[in-house]
Design a protein around this motif. Structure first.
Motif, PDB file in Angstrom:
ATOM      1  N   ALA A 101      56.297  33.722  46.633  1.00 16.69           N
ATOM      2  CA  ALA A 101      56.490  35.162  46.861  1.00 16.69           C
ATOM      3  C   ALA A 101      56.747  35.454  48.333  1.00 16.69           C
ATOM      4  O   ALA A 101      57.633  36.245  48.683  1.00 16.69           O
ATOM      5  N   ALA A 102      55.992  34.795  49.211  1.00 14.69           N
ATOM      6  CA  ALA A 102      56.174  35.015  50.648  1.00 14.69           C
ATOM      7  C   ALA A 102      57.526  34.471  51.099  1.00 14.69           C
ATOM      8  O   ALA A 102      58.217  35.098  51.918  1.00 14.69           O
ATOM      9  N   LEU A 103      57.916  33.327  50.554  1.00 20.14           N
ATOM     10  CA  LEU A 103      59.197  32.738  50.933  1.00 20.14           C
ATOM     11  C   LEU A 103      60.357  33.628  50.476  1.00 20.14           C
ATOM     12  O   LEU A 103      61.339  33.801  51.209  1.00 20.14           O
ATOM     13  N   LEU A 104      60.231  34.197  49.287  1.00 18.33           N
ATOM     14  CA  LEU A 104      61.263  35.108  48.795  1.00 18.33           C
ATOM     15  C   LEU A 104      61.382  36.326  49.696  1.00 18.33           C
ATOM     16  O   LEU A 104      62.486  36.774  50.028  1.00 18.33           O
ATOM     17  N   PRO A 109      68.383  38.791  51.475  1.00 20.00           N
ATOM     18  CA  PRO A 109      68.475  39.491  50.186  1.00 20.00           C
ATOM     19  C   PRO A 109      69.468  38.878  49.208  1.00 20.00           C
ATOM     20  O   PRO A 109      69.367  39.098  47.998  1.00 20.00           O
ATOM     21  N   SER A 110      70.431  38.116  49.691  1.00 18.36           N
ATOM     22  CA  SER A 110      71.430  37.524  48.809  1.00 18.36           C
ATOM     23  C   SER A 110      70.822  36.580  47.773  1.00 18.36           C
ATOM     24  O   SER A 110      71.425  36.345  46.721  1.00 18.36           O
ATOM     25  N   VAL A 111      69.614  36.052  48.036  1.00 14.62           N
ATOM     26  CA  VAL A 111      68.998  35.114  47.090  1.00 14.62           C
ATOM     27  C   VAL A 111      68.605  35.810  45.794  1.00 14.62           C
ATOM     28  O   VAL A 111      68.408  35.147  44.765  1.00 14.62           O
ATOM     29  N   ASN A 112      68.473  37.135  45.836  1.00 10.87           N
ATOM     30  CA  ASN A 112      68.061  37.864  44.627  1.00 10.87           C
ATOM     31  C   ASN A 112      69.108  37.811  43.524  1.00 10.87           C
ATOM     32  O   ASN A 112      68.810  38.083  42.359  1.00 10.87           O
ATOM     33  N   SER A 113      70.343  37.470  43.880  1.00 10.58           N
ATOM     34  CA  SER A 113      71.403  37.420  42.876  1.00 10.58           C
ATOM     35  C   SER A 113      71.297  36.187  41.986  1.00 10.58           C
ATOM     36  O   SER A 113      71.933  36.130  40.930  1.00 10.58           O
ATOM     37  N   ASP A 119      64.452  29.489  42.977  1.00  9.52           N
ATOM     38  CA  ASP A 119      63.265  28.746  42.542  1.00  9.52           C
ATOM     39  C   ASP A 119      63.468  27.248  42.740  1.00  9.52           C
ATOM     40  O   ASP A 119      62.551  26.530  43.162  1.00  9.52           O
ATOM     41  N   GLU A 120      64.663  26.766  42.417  1.00 10.55           N
ATOM     42  CA  GLU A 120      64.955  25.337  42.599  1.00 10.55           C
ATOM     43  C   GLU A 120      64.886  24.949  44.071  1.00 10.55           C
ATOM     44  O   GLU A 120      64.333  23.900  44.426  1.00 10.55           O
ATOM     45  N   GLN A 121      65.457  25.805  44.942  1.00  9.82           N
ATOM     46  CA  GLN A 121      65.459  25.488  46.362  1.00  9.82           C
ATOM     47  C   GLN A 121      64.056  25.581  46.945  1.00  9.82           C
ATOM     48  O   GLN A 121      63.658  24.749  47.779  1.00  9.82           O
ATOM     49  N   ALA A 122      63.285  26.586  46.514  1.00  6.35           N
ATOM     50  CA  ALA A 122      61.901  26.712  46.988  1.00  6.35           C
ATOM     51  C   ALA A 122      61.088  25.491  46.587  1.00  6.35           C
ATOM     52  O   ALA A 122      60.325  24.941  47.395  1.00  6.35           O
ATOM     53  N   LEU A 176      65.863  33.903  55.670  1.00  8.43           N
ATOM     54  CA  LEU A 176      66.213  32.502  55.413  1.00  8.43           C
ATOM     55  C   LEU A 176      67.364  32.411  54.419  1.00  8.43           C
ATOM     56  O   LEU A 176      67.414  33.140  53.432  1.00  8.43           O
ATOM     57  N   LEU A 177      68.292  31.498  54.700  1.00  9.27           N
ATOM     58  CA  LEU A 177      69.350  31.149  53.753  1.00  9.27           C
ATOM     59  C   LEU A 177      68.984  29.789  53.155  1.00  9.27           C
ATOM     60  O   LEU A 177      69.291  28.741  53.743  1.00  9.27           O
ATOM     61  N   PRO A 178      68.292  29.771  52.008  1.00 17.54           N
ATOM     62  CA  PRO A 178      67.809  28.492  51.464  1.00 17.54           C
ATOM     63  C   PRO A 178      68.913  27.482  51.198  1.00 17.54           C
ATOM     64  O   PRO A 178      68.711  26.274  51.316  1.00 17.54           O
TER      65      PRO A 178
END
Length: 381
Positions: A101-104, A109-113, A119-122, A176-178
């Motif tokens: 949750a903290a990492l998100l 914001p682009s990761v929300n798409s 989840d895989e990258q985290a 962050l851009l994972p």
């Protein structure tokens, strides 16, 4: 001044007493601070990936460099830090706690798409930080809306560097851009960092020389259309000229014209071996294999396309020469040439796709080649 770099001085003409007082204040306030030394502008040489080797060219990308000398500075909560540094600290802490949750929340914001991909990258971050020990973060680079921190990790077998990339947000924060980014300038910086002459393998990285910077005639930002605001815009510096008005580079211009004419003559006469002599061995080998199995129709298509090419502009980025040509329908093509030991030009990467294509064969630089006045508006005044 270091070669290819200059320090931005914020104080000038200060009296010695004032300077001494400031120095004491900085020492007292900065003790234990995690902040890097003031960023300095550096000119990073573009790496060209030829088929058999990587080459340091004289094309230069202007970016901001930040050097960190304090050990484990990302764990220090005292002192001042930039918004990018605060974001980096927060991300490292969230990864170590395995706090999705903290990492998100700390990500762009682009990761929300694509929640599944995040989840895989985290999960990959959590696993990697369990297996690797982060022992230093000595350098960061800011350019084109990005802050890129190079972290040094230790494994049982070796040391390695990995970039953590952050995007500058509209409110001044960083996310962050994972999955990192595909910006051409990002690849230029990471290619240089990991090259034998870059900071990763070498304790004494090689920047563009003052001479290379001074002789540049053109500049362009590759990340955003002209006039579009972007945080910390980079500048790509190039040395170019029209083939018919090459000035001091007329010798090279003549060599380009004669090389392409010789290749056309050989191909037109069906002397494929004479044509291949003007190519790198890797490219020549692939073309020879294709040519030996291609039917007459495909051979003629290749021949026609090559014979149409008319060179009109070139970039002299020794040891790389980038040549722009036009077909009969005004379609722009790009050819890369590298110099042989005797000075003769060899066509490189004839069928080899690399990151260099993102710079020269696509995007704003390629579009500028199609203008009525090629590369107009790019001149350094």
């Amino acid at each position: 001044m270091n070669s290819g770099a200059y320090q931005k001085h914020l104080l000038s003409g200060a009296g010695s007493a004032v300077f001494a007082m400031l120095a004491i204040m900085i020492f007292l306030l900065g003790a234990g601070a995690a902040k890097a030394e003031d960023g300095k502008t550096v000119f990073v040489p573009v790496t060209f990936h030829a088929e058999a080797q990587d080459m340091r060219t004289s094309a230069c990308l202007q970016v901001e460099e930040h050097i960190y000398t304090q050990p484990a500075w990302w764990e220090d909560s005292s002192g001042s830090a930039t918004a990018a540094e605060r974001a980096f600290k927060g991300v490292i802490a969230a990864i170590r706690r395995k706090d999705r949750a903290a990492l998100l929340k700390l990500s762009d914001p682009s990761v929300n798409s694509d929640p599944k991909r995040f989840d895989e990258q985290a999960g990959a971050f959590f696993q990697q930080f369990d297996a690797l020990e982060m022992i230093a973060v000595p350098r960061a680079y800011t350019f084109d809306g990005l802050a890129v921190f190079f972290a040094k990790f230790r494994t049982p077998q070796r040391m390695l560097f990995a970039p953590l990339v952050f995007a500058h947000e509209n409110d001044g924060s960083f996310g962050l851009l994972p999955t990192r980014t595909d910006k051409p300038t990002y690849h230029v910086v990471t290619d240089w960092f990991n090259a034998p002459w870059g900071p990763g393998p070498s304790g004494k990285p090689v920047y563009c020389s003052d001479e290379e910077v001074k002789r540049a005639t053109l500049h362009m930002n590759l990340a955003a259309p002209a006039g579009t605001p972007i945080w910390q815009p980079s500048q790509l510096l190039l040395t170019g000229a029209p083939l018919e008005k090459a000035g001091e580079a007329s010798g090279l211009a003549g060599k380009i014209k004669s090389t392409i004419e010789d290749m056309k003559a050989a191909l037109n006469a069906g002397k494929i071996d004479d044509f291949l002599k003007h190519m790198t061995s890797e490219g020549a080998g692939r073309l020879k294999d294709w040519y030996s199995t291609a039917d007459e129709t495909d051979r003629n298509k290749y021949k026609t396309a090559f014979l149409q090419q008319q060179p009109f502009y070139f970039f002299n980025q020794s040891p790389l020469t980038v040549v722009y040509t036009k077909l009969q329908d005004n379609t722009v093509q790009v050819m890369y040439f590298i110099a042989r030991n005797d000075g003769e030009l060899l066509w490189a990467n004839s069928s080899h796709i690399t990151v260099s294509d993102k710079i020269f064969k696509r995007g704003p630089l390629y579009n500028a080649a199609s203008q009525d006045k090629p590369f107009g508006g790019m001149a350094i005044r």
